[in-house]
Design a protein around this motif. Structure first.
Motif, short mmCIF file in Angstrom:
data_model
loop_
_atom_site.label_atom_id
_atom_site.label_comp_id
_atom_site.label_asym_id
_atom_site.label_seq_id
_atom_site.Cartn_x
_atom_site.Cartn_y
_atom_site.Cartn_z
N MET A 1 -48.56 9.14 0.55
CA MET A 1 -47.63 9.98 1.23
C MET A 1 -47.89 11.18 1.63
SD MET A 1 -45.14 11.12 -2.22
CE MET A 1 -43.59 11.44 -2.21
N THR A 2 -47.00 11.49 3.45
CA THR A 2 -47.02 12.59 3.68
C THR A 2 -46.30 14.15 3.23
OG1 THR A 2 -45.38 11.64 5.13
CG2 THR A 2 -47.38 10.81 5.29
N LYS A 3 -46.70 14.87 3.53
CA LYS A 3 -46.03 15.62 3.43
C LYS A 3 -44.35 16.19 3.61
CE LYS A 3 -48.54 18.82 5.42
NZ LYS A 3 -49.31 20.03 6.64
N ARG A 4 -44.10 15.57 4.65
CA ARG A 4 -42.61 14.64 4.98
C ARG A 4 -42.22 13.65 3.86
NH1 ARG A 4 -39.82 10.56 8.31
NH2 ARG A 4 -37.54 11.37 9.17
N ASP A 5 -42.71 12.75 3.38
CA ASP A 5 -42.11 12.58 2.18
C ASP A 5 -42.17 13.22 0.95
OD1 ASP A 5 -42.03 9.87 4.17
OD2 ASP A 5 -43.65 9.75 3.23
N LEU A 6 -43.00 13.97 1.13
CA LEU A 6 -42.82 14.55 -0.47
C LEU A 6 -41.62 15.65 -0.68
CD1 LEU A 6 -44.31 15.48 -2.93
CD2 LEU A 6 -45.52 17.42 -1.97
N ILE A 7 -41.32 16.19 0.43
CA ILE A 7 -40.01 17.24 1.37
C ILE A 7 -38.66 16.69 0.93
CG2 ILE A 7 -38.54 18.46 3.03
CD1 ILE A 7 -41.91 19.36 4.52
N ILE A 8 -38.59 15.05 1.53
CA ILE A 8 -37.53 14.15 1.08
C ILE A 8 -37.19 14.33 0.15
CG2 ILE A 8 -36.40 11.65 2.08
CD1 ILE A 8 -38.23 11.52 4.96
N PHE A 9 -38.41 13.59 -0.98
CA PHE A 9 -38.50 13.02 -2.09
C PHE A 9 -37.97 14.45 -3.09
CE2 PHE A 9 -40.11 13.06 -6.68
CZ PHE A 9 -40.51 12.07 -6.78
N GLN B 1 -34.99 6.14 3.74
CA GLN B 1 -35.61 6.25 4.18
C GLN B 1 -36.99 6.45 3.47
OE1 GLN B 1 -36.52 7.57 7.83
NE2 GLN B 1 -38.18 6.44 7.12
N LEU B 2 -37.22 6.78 2.11
CA LEU B 2 -38.29 6.84 1.39
C LEU B 2 -38.62 5.92 0.96
CD1 LEU B 2 -39.66 9.64 0.53
CD2 LEU B 2 -37.57 9.39 -1.52
N ILE B 3 -37.57 4.68 0.27
CA ILE B 3 -38.28 3.14 0.50
C ILE B 3 -38.86 2.71 1.45
CG2 ILE B 3 -37.27 0.81 -0.23
CD1 ILE B 3 -35.35 2.41 -1.68
N LYS B 4 -38.57 3.30 2.56
CA LYS B 4 -39.16 2.04 3.61
C LYS B 4 -40.42 2.89 3.88
CE LYS B 4 -36.48 1.30 7.65
NZ LYS B 4 -37.13 0.26 7.80
N ASN B 5 -40.73 4.47 3.64
CA ASN B 5 -42.32 4.78 3.52
C ASN B 5 -42.82 4.70 2.62
OD1 ASN B 5 -41.04 5.85 6.06
ND2 ASN B 5 -40.60 8.34 5.43
N ILE B 6 -42.58 4.32 1.36
CA ILE B 6 -43.77 4.93 0.24
C ILE B 6 -43.27 3.47 -0.85
CG2 ILE B 6 -43.75 7.52 -0.04
CD1 ILE B 6 -41.83 7.56 -2.01
N GLY B 7 -42.28 2.83 -0.54
CA GLY B 7 -41.97 1.56 -1.90
C GLY B 7 -40.90 1.88 -2.22
#
Length: 300
Positions: A1-9, A238-244
């Protein structure tokens, strides 16, 4: 999980938690079903703009309209209706606990039907997160129950909500496994526009004609449709595509923390020790279930 994913989360957690405030303001005036229908309709209108200005999005929707119809029905239209029925007799605390079952359902569907195995750390994190939600909502869970309510009358509305959670989890897994080549905007646009077409007759039938609706209520339903549904679903896809799907839907464990904070600041609701402890447990469980490494993110 990237910093960008965490920000989106956490941005998504913030946006969806505002739904509790919007519901508190708008539902008493519109009614639960009419409010849910209008929420989907405003989301559909918003995403229609994205479709009209992008040829690529229109092409993607045309090529995947069958799958988008399934996603729109199982993860938007049907769950919103089911939760609306449930919300008529189940309090917000119980609904929050039931909604927090989505990541467990998503993980079960992913591992059973899509061979997406979960680590022991992720499974442990999900269970810890669910324990935190129960702690967080314990007062709401056990307050206000009526002894003369039959078992069926008490369980049936909860069953509606759980069925809605199955829809959320199913839609997330379909998106991850069959719509990877489609942009999050196209997925959100196609599914919400289709869902809004389904909800339009329901909204027309349930709308409180002849009743004076305040400006605050209209602002609430517009905001929940545009920001907490349309824009939020773009982030979610976007989050589903990136981290499942399982890790993405674990966001339902964090949302009650933001909701309680906004309830305390904006609505003057109580903030007790149980809320603080439950929030801490949820954050720890979410950290485990997301399987993130802060060291790796800092290096990146």
């Amino acid at each position: 999980m990237t910093k960008r994913d965490l920000i989106i989360f956490f941005t998504l957690s913030f946006m969806w938690s505002l739904s509790f405030i919007f519901y508190r303001v708008g539902v008493p005036e519109f009614g639960s079903i009419a409010f849910a229908s209008l929420r989907v309709l405003f989301a559909g209108f918003t995403m229609l703009v994205f479709v009209l200005i992008s040829l690529e999005n229109r092409r993607g929707i045309r090529e995947n309209w069958k799958l988008l119809t399934v996603v729109g029905l199982v993860s938007t239209a049907i769950p919103f209706v089911l939760f609306s029925f449930s919300a008529q007799s189940v309090n917000a605390g119980v609904l929050a606990v039931l909604n927090a079952s989505v990541p467990m359902m998503s993980g079960f569907i992913a591992s059973t039907f899509f061979n997406d195995k979960l680590s022991k750390k992720q499974i442990l994190g999900l269970f810890i997160g669910l324990v935190g939600v129960v702690i967080l909502m314990s007062e709401s869970l056990f307050a206000g129950s009526e002894s003369d309510t039959s078992l069926l009358e008490g369980l049936l509305p909860m069953g509606y909500a759980l069925l809605g959670c199955v829809g959320y989890a199913t839609g997330a897994n379909i998106t991850k496994n069959y719509l990877q080549g489609l942009s999050p905007i196209a997925i959100t646009a196609g599914s919400t526009i289709i869902a809004s077409m389904v909800m339009l007759p329901i909204g027309l039938y349930e709308f409180p004609y002849g009743k004076s609706i305040s400006l605050q209520a209209w602002v609430s339903v517009i905001c929940i449709g545009v920001f907490s549904t349309a824009i939020a679903l773009i982030f979610m896809n976007q989050l589903i595509k990136n981290i499942g799907p399982m890790r993405a839907t674990s966001i339902t464990l964090v949302i009650p923390i933001f909701a309680i904070f906004f309830g305390y600041v904006l609505l003057g609701e109580a903030l007790d020790l149980g809320a603080i402890i439950g929030s801490a447990v949820i954050l720890f469980g979410t950290y485990l279930s997301l399987n993130i490494s802060f060291k790796k993110m800092l290096r990146s």
